[in-house]
Design a protein around this motif. Structure first.
Motif, PDB file in Angstrom:
ATOM      1  N   TYR A  66       0.816  -1.216   0.000  1.00  0.00           N
ATOM      2  CA  TYR A  66       0.000   0.000   0.000  1.00  0.00           C
ATOM      3  C   TYR A  66       0.855   1.274   0.000  1.00  0.00           C
ATOM      4  N   SER A  67       2.152   1.138   0.214  1.00  0.00           N
ATOM      5  CA  SER A  67       3.041   2.310   0.251  1.00  0.00           C
ATOM      6  C   SER A  67       3.399   2.837  -1.135  1.00  0.00           C
ATOM      7  N   TYR A  68       3.136   2.053  -2.179  1.00  0.00           N
ATOM      8  CA  TYR A  68       3.478   2.504  -3.539  1.00  0.00           C
ATOM      9  C   TYR A  68       2.655   3.731  -3.896  1.00  0.00           C
ATOM     10  N   LYS A  69       3.237   4.615  -4.689  1.00  0.00           N
ATOM     11  CA  LYS A  69       2.532   5.838  -5.076  1.00  0.00           C
ATOM     12  C   LYS A  69       1.555   5.594  -6.215  1.00  0.00           C
ATOM     13  N   GLU A  70       1.756   4.538  -6.997  1.00  0.00           N
ATOM     14  CA  GLU A  70       0.872   4.251  -8.127  1.00  0.00           C
ATOM     15  C   GLU A  70      -0.507   3.845  -7.607  1.00  0.00           C
ATOM     16  N   GLU A  71      -1.520   4.524  -8.089  1.00  0.00           N
ATOM     17  CA  GLU A  71      -2.880   4.291  -7.596  1.00  0.00           C
ATOM     18  C   GLU A  71      -3.383   2.881  -7.882  1.00  0.00           C
ATOM     19  N   ASP A  72      -3.002   2.316  -9.021  1.00  0.00           N
ATOM     20  CA  ASP A  72      -3.479   0.962  -9.318  1.00  0.00           C
ATOM     21  C   ASP A  72      -2.854  -0.069  -8.370  1.00  0.00           C
ATOM     22  N   ILE A  73      -1.611   0.137  -7.966  1.00  0.00           N
ATOM     23  CA  ILE A  73      -0.978  -0.769  -7.003  1.00  0.00           C
ATOM     24  C   ILE A  73      -1.647  -0.612  -5.641  1.00  0.00           C
ATOM     25  N   LYS A  74      -1.930   0.620  -5.247  1.00  0.00           N
ATOM     26  CA  LYS A  74      -2.625   0.857  -3.982  1.00  0.00           C
ATOM     27  C   LYS A  74      -4.013   0.219  -4.001  1.00  0.00           C
ATOM     28  N   PHE A  75      -4.671   0.291  -5.152  1.00  0.00           N
ATOM     29  CA  PHE A  75      -5.991  -0.317  -5.290  1.00  0.00           C
ATOM     30  C   PHE A  75      -5.904  -1.834  -5.102  1.00  0.00           C
ATOM     31  N   ALA A  76      -4.901  -2.454  -5.721  1.00  0.00           N
ATOM     32  CA  ALA A  76      -4.707  -3.906  -5.571  1.00  0.00           C
ATOM     33  C   ALA A  76      -4.404  -4.252  -4.117  1.00  0.00           C
TER      34      ALA A  76
END
Length: 155
Positions: A66-76
């Motif tokens: 969840y620390s990634y800045k990319e929204e799709d990674i945060k969504f996953a």
């Protein structure tokens, strides 16, 4: 006297006497347990080669995902956290994450009786200061757990 101090110094640096303490509490087991059947975000991970080889199957791994800045990674990561919280609830081991001063002591004390407060298992994920992403991830888990508890008690 100097000889005594030197011998104590040498003895204190002896690593053979190091005692390893491992914690096998239910909270730690659930925090690191790998849920192999998670499939949320697989298509997103395909876009990021460094992520393709990782499982991201435990609470702790998904919280850091969840620390990634990319929204799709945060969504996953969010979908995986919700999935894990749901699986834990369905297995009769709902979790609630805590942080803050003395939160480890609080969680340890609350976990002495797992038959109270909807059988919640408290997991301490940090003391006074934590990165914002950890707090946000814990909020996702806690919100899902409490929602499931509320649904089951309103039936």
């Amino acid at each position: 006297m100097i000889l005594l101090l030197l011998s104590l110094s040498v003895k204190s640096q002896d690593t053979n006497d190091t005692e390893i303490v491992e914690d096998y509490s239910i909270a730690d087991q659930l925090y690191t347990k790998c849920f192999e059947n998670l499939n949320q975000g697989i298509e997103i991970f395909e876009k990021y080669p460094p992520l393709k080889s990782r499982k991201f199957c435990s609470l702790i791994e998904c919280m850091f995902l969840y620390s990634y800045k990319e929204e799709d990674i945060k969504f996953a990561a969010e979908k995986r956290l919700i999935g894990i919280a749901t699986q834990l609830y369905n297995a009769g081991t709902p979790v609630y994450l805590t942080m803050g001063m003395d939160s480890y002591l609080y969680a340890t004390e609350k976990n002495k009786n797992l038959e109270d407060d909807d059988h919640l298992i408290y997991i301490n994920y940090g003391e006074c200061t934590n990165p914002r992403f950890l707090s946000d991830a814990a909020e996702i888990i806690n919100r899902q757990t409490l929602s499931l508890i509320k649904q089951s008690t309103s039936k």
